[in-house]
Scaffold this motif. Sequence first.
Motif, PDB file in Angstrom:
ATOM      1  N   VAL A  26       0.768  -1.257  -0.254  1.00 39.40           N
ATOM      2  CA  VAL A  26       0.255   0.350   0.330  1.00 39.40           C
ATOM      3  C   VAL A  26       0.556   1.141  -0.013  1.00 39.40           C
ATOM      4  O   VAL A  26       1.905   1.205   0.641  1.00 39.40           O
ATOM      5  CB  VAL A  26      -1.253   0.162   1.077  1.00 39.40           C
ATOM      6  N   VAL A  27       0.786   2.473  -1.495  1.00 39.17           N
ATOM      7  CA  VAL A  27       1.790   3.768  -0.923  1.00 39.17           C
ATOM      8  C   VAL A  27       0.989   4.261  -0.845  1.00 39.17           C
ATOM      9  O   VAL A  27      -0.686   4.701  -1.076  1.00 39.17           O
ATOM     10  CB  VAL A  27       2.065   3.304  -2.303  1.00 39.17           C
ATOM     11  N   LEU A  41       3.108   6.808  -6.767  1.00 40.24           N
ATOM     12  CA  LEU A  41       4.486   6.090  -6.159  1.00 40.24           C
ATOM     13  C   LEU A  41       3.409   3.843  -7.017  1.00 40.24           C
ATOM     14  O   LEU A  41       4.447   3.777  -7.021  1.00 40.24           O
ATOM     15  CB  LEU A  41       4.185   6.397  -5.023  1.00 40.24           C
ATOM     16  N   ARG A  42       2.236   4.596  -6.577  1.00 44.54           N
ATOM     17  CA  ARG A  42       1.060   3.217  -7.299  1.00 44.54           C
ATOM     18  C   ARG A  42       1.900   1.966  -8.198  1.00 44.54           C
ATOM     19  O   ARG A  42       2.117   1.934  -8.666  1.00 44.54           O
ATOM     20  CB  ARG A  42       0.508   3.255  -7.007  1.00 44.54           C
ATOM     21  N   LEU A  70      -4.181  -2.105  -8.296  1.00 45.24           N
ATOM     22  CA  LEU A  70      -5.672  -2.126  -8.270  1.00 45.24           C
ATOM     23  C   LEU A  70      -6.078  -0.139  -8.098  1.00 45.24           C
ATOM     24  O   LEU A  70      -4.976   0.530  -7.565  1.00 45.24           O
ATOM     25  CB  LEU A  70      -6.048  -1.861  -6.695  1.00 45.24           C
ATOM     26  N   ARG A  71      -6.371   0.127  -9.399  1.00 45.25           N
ATOM     27  CA  ARG A  71      -6.382   1.414  -9.596  1.00 45.25           C
ATOM     28  C   ARG A  71      -7.882   1.938  -8.910  1.00 45.25           C
ATOM     29  O   ARG A  71      -7.856   3.195  -9.387  1.00 45.25           O
ATOM     30  CB  ARG A  71      -6.072   1.955 -10.980  1.00 45.25           C
ATOM     31  N   SER A  99      -1.499  -1.184  -4.528  1.00 46.36           N
ATOM     32  CA  SER A  99      -3.079  -0.199  -5.018  1.00 46.36           C
ATOM     33  C   SER A  99      -2.403   1.143  -3.391  1.00 46.36           C
ATOM     34  O   SER A  99      -1.304   1.281  -2.955  1.00 46.36           O
ATOM     35  CB  SER A  99      -4.024  -0.986  -4.337  1.00 46.36           C
ATOM     36  N   THR A 100      -3.417   2.008  -3.288  1.00 47.87           N
ATOM     37  CA  THR A 100      -3.265   3.055  -1.989  1.00 47.87           C
ATOM     38  C   THR A 100      -4.235   3.315  -1.429  1.00 47.87           C
ATOM     39  O   THR A 100      -5.641   2.052  -1.469  1.00 47.87           O
ATOM     40  CB  THR A 100      -3.600   4.811  -3.290  1.00 47.87           C
TER      41      THR A 100
END
Length: 1001
Positions: free
Chosen positions: A99-100, A105-106, A138-139, A160-161
Amino acid sequence: MQEIKLKNNEFKFNVDANGHTIHPRKVSESWIHAYNEKYSNSEDENGLRDPQYGALNAIRAHWTVSNDPANIVMPTGTGKTETMYATILSERINTTLIVVPSDQLRKQTYESVQYFGILPDINMLDRSSALMPNTTILRSIPSTLKELQELIQNSNVIVSTISLLSKYNHEYKNLLASVCDALIIDEAHHIGAKTWSDFKGYFREKKILQFTATPYRNDHKKITGKYIYNYPLALAQKKGYFKKIEYYPIREYDDMKGDLAIAEKAVEILKKDIDKGFNHIILARAKTRKRAEELYNTIYNKYYSDLNPVLIISGQGKRKNDAYMEKLKEYKSKIVVCVDMFGEGIDISELKIAAIHDKYKSLPITVQFIGRFARQSKRLGNASLITNIANDDLKDQVDELYQQDSDWNELLNVISTEKVDEQIDLQDLLDAFDSIDVSTINIEQLQMKISTRMFNYKGIEWIEEGWKSVLDSDNTMYHYSNTEKLMILVEKFESSVHWSSQKDIAELGWNLFVIFWDENNHIIHINETDQQKGNKLIKAMFPESTRLEGDVMFRTLNGVNRLMIGTLGLKNELPGKLSYRMFAGTDVAEGVSNAVRGISTKSNIFANGFSGNGKVSIGCSYRGKVWSRWVESIKYWKDWCGDISAKVKDDSIETEDILKGSLKGKSVSKFPEGVIYRAELSHDAESENSDRKGFTKGKIKELVPLYNCELKVEHEKKDNQTIILILEINQERIKFEYIITNEYFEINQIEGPQIYYVSGKKIIPVEEYFYNEPPTVWIIGKGNIYSLQTNIQVELNGPSNGKLSEEHFILQDWKKNNVDLKKESQGKDKKSNTIQYSVINHILKKDKDYLIIFDDDGTGEIADVVAIKDNDKEIIFEFYHCKYSSSDKPGSRVADLYEVCGQTEKSLRWASDYIAIMNRLIKREVERNREYGTRIERGSLNDLNTIKNKLKAGMNAKINMNIVQPGINSKKISDEMHIILLACESYLKETYGSSLKVYCS
């Protein structure tokens, strides 16, 4: 590798000879022999560097005993991304969710992890035998649970974020947690407490790692979890991963000039770096798009077009931004103006000069930003950081770096030609320390409660190593200075907890001991957190010393004006059961009487008063301790101790005289004889600038802020038990009776609409407000001045005779300037026949030294006119209080003085907060300028902000007072009028050292 795309989400995966997806376990099994861990002992050797190798082993050690969430702190640029990948490979984690914090950064992580970054390039992963991970990005939120399952069920790594994942529903989060074996958070400081705790809850049975460059979140709180590894900044610099950052703090109080000064310094550094052969680039940081455009158009592109500056901001199109980015990468542009490039994951190593025009929204982002500039590169020079420290927000951000990690003291090399005297004095003191220990305690950040215990010492040397017989040298950090005769000792210790007898549960504590040997006065001062050990330290280091105690301790109260004793402890010297009594409030008068008459011996006193430079508090005890309610630097404490020593050694000071002259409150059942000449709301309410505190007519009516309200009095008492108070709210007068009874006091509304006090969401009737926060009134009689709050009366020491000397009077020919003595305010129309107009145009504007002349007349005023001088060392405020004459001709009317003297004394409260003065003036200028035009007669709004910046940076200031009353004939001033003026002048001088001038006829 093959790829599946569902909406904006992607899954890249390995396939076998039959075209089937290779299971994540089969992929991870291929890493067993392909992964070859290496440790780099030198720059020429491939492998993990110290911080990466240490972090990886700390993770392994942690996972042998626990699955609790673990924090790994690695400074920006020490390779935490490769540490994550090495963890996945070496521990053969089948499925990991990374996780970012940002979209950029993702994208970078997704592209990088597909090939495990640089690990194959440094021969730690054999490409020929290792399968690269099945990877998902995952966007967006999948349409169905089945769609999400299709994407992640065969993944080795999912990226993902947190902003997206926090929007997933309960079933989606459960599925993620069931598929993943480990959760890795990158840049953990970006994640808010609630967002993170809610999401992390789904992974409580899984392995969780949190990587960050700082242990503090954006809300300044520490990241939750166990800290298993923290690689120090100083060690990273020592090992060569970081170069020093040359920090250039400039000081320009004018915000507009400050931006230009930052740019000039940045370009100067850039040109020197280019001459040295370095392809450096300036990054100019702004807080918003609008601000970035302003800096680009008015400074960088205007003055430095030869360096081809570019502006990269959101909203101007991806094609344009990409083109500008290429110009940077090709070194065609040497300046980029932006908002949050680093926050978006953009990383260009040539960006080595940081021109920070506006602070980042949080300290962790500042740490990350500056850390990137410091990264080592053979082809690049040292990084440079430029900020305007006159901008308090920027100064606070950089200062907080030192507070949160003292290693920044080693990494940031301050290059400054300008330091204020206080900074120079403190730095000179710190430079005098000879540090024996390598200490994690940064003495520059030492903030001490101001107190001392004193010992007489006539010796000529101290036993420097004597402390080792008292404290454990293995657990004590120390600094000392032979030249300054100062020693600082910080002892770390463990103690058992009171709620368990278990031996392995203990509390970690710290003791501080600061010792100063005042050779001039032969006194040892000690400030300690453990008095018993403090006594042993003094004995070990100064064997012939004796405790300083007795009546001499109370000499420290000398020089405190308007001394008001809050508490007084006495030992009873007469036979009886009661050996000790504590007096407080109105009982202090009895205690003082007993002490002066010799019935009891003083044990301890705590008092408040004024030094002539503002409010002071001081306590002292018979047993040798002196203290104050301040927290200050070690330099301040040392100087304070020197002043205390001098008083204690001064045999001319008689403590009985100090006590006799102290102010004492007593309960009264009627008001004293005399004229009421001023009243104040409590707790500096009239200098309150909040829009959420004030009065309202009726519960649902519009709030009138406190700064637009004023408490006044009717100067004649109704009777000896009743005073009429007038609360002015937007020029409406609401009357109250202030009544003293045998029981207590009452304040009741007698005229006007029902009034309520509002503070945020709290709404109460005005009578309740006055009961909770009683106002203060002053009464002046024959040679006496009294202040009353509730039913407590304090008699102040005022003059009973004498005359105010001639140099205080400035005579004016009001007739020459066509002034109507009965017209005070010039108003919005600036009437030329008024007193205020004459002050501004015929007195103040003649003096070219005034930077600002401000018409502050009206409800909520500080004074009728505020004039400000700036002599570069001190800000001087001149308050002009104007009052119209009660008659057409000048005379000797006492009534012409009461109110204006009261206003003058009342306004001195602003001397306790000079920044509040500037906030009030700026607020009043902006508010009136919208409708009626400016209040500023000389200067500008920018000048007001410049003065405010100087005050915020710590520049000294003072207030001088001016009474303007043309109704006074200087040749006919009566004795009673002189006493009123003397009382006013005495009050101004004794409290804040203010001077008084009287403009009269």
